[in-house]
Design a protein around this motif. Sequence first.
Motif, PDB file in Angstrom:
ATOM      1  N   ILE A 190       0.851  -1.197   0.000  1.00 39.05           N
ATOM      2  CA  ILE A 190       0.000   0.000   0.000  1.00 39.05           C
ATOM      3  C   ILE A 190       0.884   1.244   0.000  1.00 39.05           C
ATOM      4  O   ILE A 190       1.693   1.441   0.905  1.00 39.05           O
ATOM      5  CB  ILE A 190      -0.934   0.020   1.223  1.00 39.05           C
ATOM      6  CG1 ILE A 190      -1.827  -1.226   1.241  1.00 39.05           C
ATOM      7  CG2 ILE A 190      -1.806   1.278   1.208  1.00 39.05           C
ATOM      8  CD1 ILE A 190      -2.681  -1.346   2.477  1.00 39.05           C
TER       9      ILE A 190
ATOM     10  N   HIS B  71      -9.148   0.451   1.256  1.00 39.64           N
ATOM     11  CA  HIS B  71      -8.032  -0.336   0.753  1.00 39.64           C
ATOM     12  C   HIS B  71      -8.497  -1.767   0.504  1.00 39.64           C
ATOM     13  O   HIS B  71      -9.169  -2.370   1.342  1.00 39.64           O
ATOM     14  CB  HIS B  71      -6.882  -0.347   1.760  1.00 39.64           C
ATOM     15  CG  HIS B  71      -6.278   1.004   2.001  1.00 39.64           C
ATOM     16  ND1 HIS B  71      -5.568   1.681   1.037  1.00 39.64           N
ATOM     17  CD2 HIS B  71      -6.300   1.814   3.094  1.00 39.64           C
ATOM     18  CE1 HIS B  71      -5.164   2.845   1.525  1.00 39.64           C
ATOM     19  NE2 HIS B  71      -5.596   2.956   2.772  1.00 39.64           N
TER      20      HIS B  71
ATOM     21  N   ARG C  14      -0.164   5.359   2.134  1.00 38.71           N
ATOM     22  CA  ARG C  14      -1.256   4.983   3.038  1.00 38.71           C
ATOM     23  C   ARG C  14      -1.447   5.987   4.158  1.00 38.71           C
ATOM     24  O   ARG C  14      -2.579   6.352   4.493  1.00 38.71           O
ATOM     25  CB  ARG C  14      -0.979   3.593   3.612  1.00 38.71           C
ATOM     26  CG  ARG C  14      -2.046   3.117   4.573  1.00 38.71           C
ATOM     27  CD  ARG C  14      -1.755   1.697   4.973  1.00 38.71           C
ATOM     28  NE  ARG C  14      -2.607   1.265   6.053  1.00 38.71           N
ATOM     29  CZ  ARG C  14      -2.469   0.094   6.668  1.00 38.71           C
ATOM     30  NH1 ARG C  14      -1.511  -0.737   6.297  1.00 38.71           N
ATOM     31  NH2 ARG C  14      -3.266  -0.241   7.649  1.00 38.71           N
TER      32      ARG C  14
END
Length: 701
Positions: A246, A267, A249
């Motif tokens: 990710i 997500h 983030r």
Amino acid sequence: RRLRAASRVQAVLLPERIRLRARADSNPPPIRMTLRRTGATCIPRSLMALHHASASRQPLRLSPPLAAPLRRRFSSVPPPVAALVPPGECQFGEEWVAAPLLGRADLNHDTRLFTFGLPDPGKPLGLSTCACILARGGAEGAEPVVRPYTPVSTNALLGKFELMVKVYSGGLSAHLDGLPIGAPVAFKHIQFNVKTQYPFGRRRLGMLAGGTGIAPMIQALHAVLGSADDSTVVDLLYGSKTEPDILARDTLDAWSAAYPGRLNVTHVLSHEPAGSAWAGARGFISEPLLRQALTPPDIAAREWVMARMADAGLARRRMDGIGTVYGEGGDPSAPSLLMGSHTDSQPEGGWLDGALGVVYALEAARVLHEAGAPGAWSVIDFQDEEGRYNTLTGSRVFARHLPPPLEEMADGRARAGLSAAPVLYWDSARPAGFSGYLEAHIEQGPRLEAANASLGVVTAVVGLRQMRVSFLGRQDHAGGCEMPERADAALAAMRYASGLDAALRRVCDAPEACDGAVWTFPDLTGFVSHSTIPGEANLTLQFRAPTEAPMEEIERLARSHCEADRSALGLPPLSHARPVRCTIVHERPPVRAAPMDDEMRSCVEAAARIAAPSAGVGAAGTLAMPSRAVHDASPVATRMPAAMLFVPSVGGVSHSFDEHTHDKDLALGARAFVGAAAGIVLQQCAATPPELGRVSTVIPA
């Protein structure tokens, strides 16, 4: 807009909202048709709205606290700032300019943050919102590689800019990763790389990104959130492989917290290990809603339906030679109630169209089986209702209205292993025959919602005719041919459509005059080039009505407007210069209007009144209405009694990624459908049988 369910998530991005539902399946089907029971209530789980706040239409937020969250921080991405410049101000122009590599930072195991210097150190890059620049480079002696990148830095940064790059083996990314600090890299910017610009002109935006594709989304978020007078709501669905993958983030989560109700971030991980601490959504990007007939997603969905048939107690199951799926339950010696719809889809979606009817039918079969009901019932998932090969292909073949298009379907049938499978017909499917056909569907129109009704009882399904009108003129040069010498086929087609539309509006001015008929001209072809007078043009005319009389009148007018001597009808010529020839033929065999069976319809209405005793209009929250869309019930109704149940379509929208129905209406529809099926099978239409009473309980708040 196209998402496929993987291990624990089904996700759909619609143009103005994101809807998600987490689940815990380890081997998910390509479409969701499992069921959820809440207390004593049976609710189709796959047809619950994918977000849980349907009244406000807010997206589901899946951002629970995670164990040891991984932070990925960009120094160049502070709180959002709208450092906006118009197109044409970028320091890079249409010639390649070298920029030195100033820095490199690891964001994760395969993604780097590269910092490059600008030609003018006192100015920003000057790139307009979401636009990209081109980078060029490669191994020594090899052909240079060119790739576009959108910086993650903004125009608030002076003298340099930053690129987020995923490093692959070979290619430009590997070349950049191997450069020493100070090495030059060539960049340029062309106007073709300027796409959507801020302001976006929407009250709500849906954003879908994966991996480094988050970069242009960050640019857009800077503009939206950083502009004081902007109130746009953004729903961002961001896909990554695993939790360490990710990117940005911390920035996204911080902005989401700082702008509650404005930025909603979800997500989704596609390859996160099953035993990890990740408690968020799981899934991967693909095309689950796009199940055109005989494509791999369509066949996978039908195989999944067959497995659910087994779960519902349908002991005798098969997929026929064109992909129609059929299963039987109950007493094989008794006439069977046939229930179902279709699971193939339009090219651009509609998550409820057809699939809702199959899910309801599976639920009814399960309930009847578990209750040990006497009698017989069957579930059918017709192939190609949406018309990839023909209009209502599966149900018309089933009713013997249409020979199976085996040659046209040959490749798809071969891929699905159906080449040798026999085709299913209504009069040979089972020795005891069928007692009737019951189908549920979304309305695909605004009438239920406008009437504040929760359920619709269909009185008739419209007939449909589709005609091809062809125009033959003379192709010529658009500049060299004088106006009196022209035979413009495209202009003739436009005059035909305009004149026929005006005539139909005069004849059908009052709704009762044409029984609510509707018509459309969905396409016009004839373009050769901008400097060519079209010599040929083709126009499609499609019209529908709940009875045959207005269909005949519309076809009569359509043909008369194509006559060579239009003056006899008081019509102007199609061409004011040289003549243009007009011909008209049926493009596909007509679908006849189909009235629903009165007795079966009364069963549906009784079940609807029990399911929705106080909702909407009238005593039962139901509305008797014709269907203005054609359905599988149309041809089947010519072979056996048939009835249909509608649930509302939000905004009347269908054949679109915006297609939606609220939770409460989906649940009411499920209970009404199962109640109607039970009443027909048990011949107790006046009341819900006691042993099936759990189907019609009130939904818990």
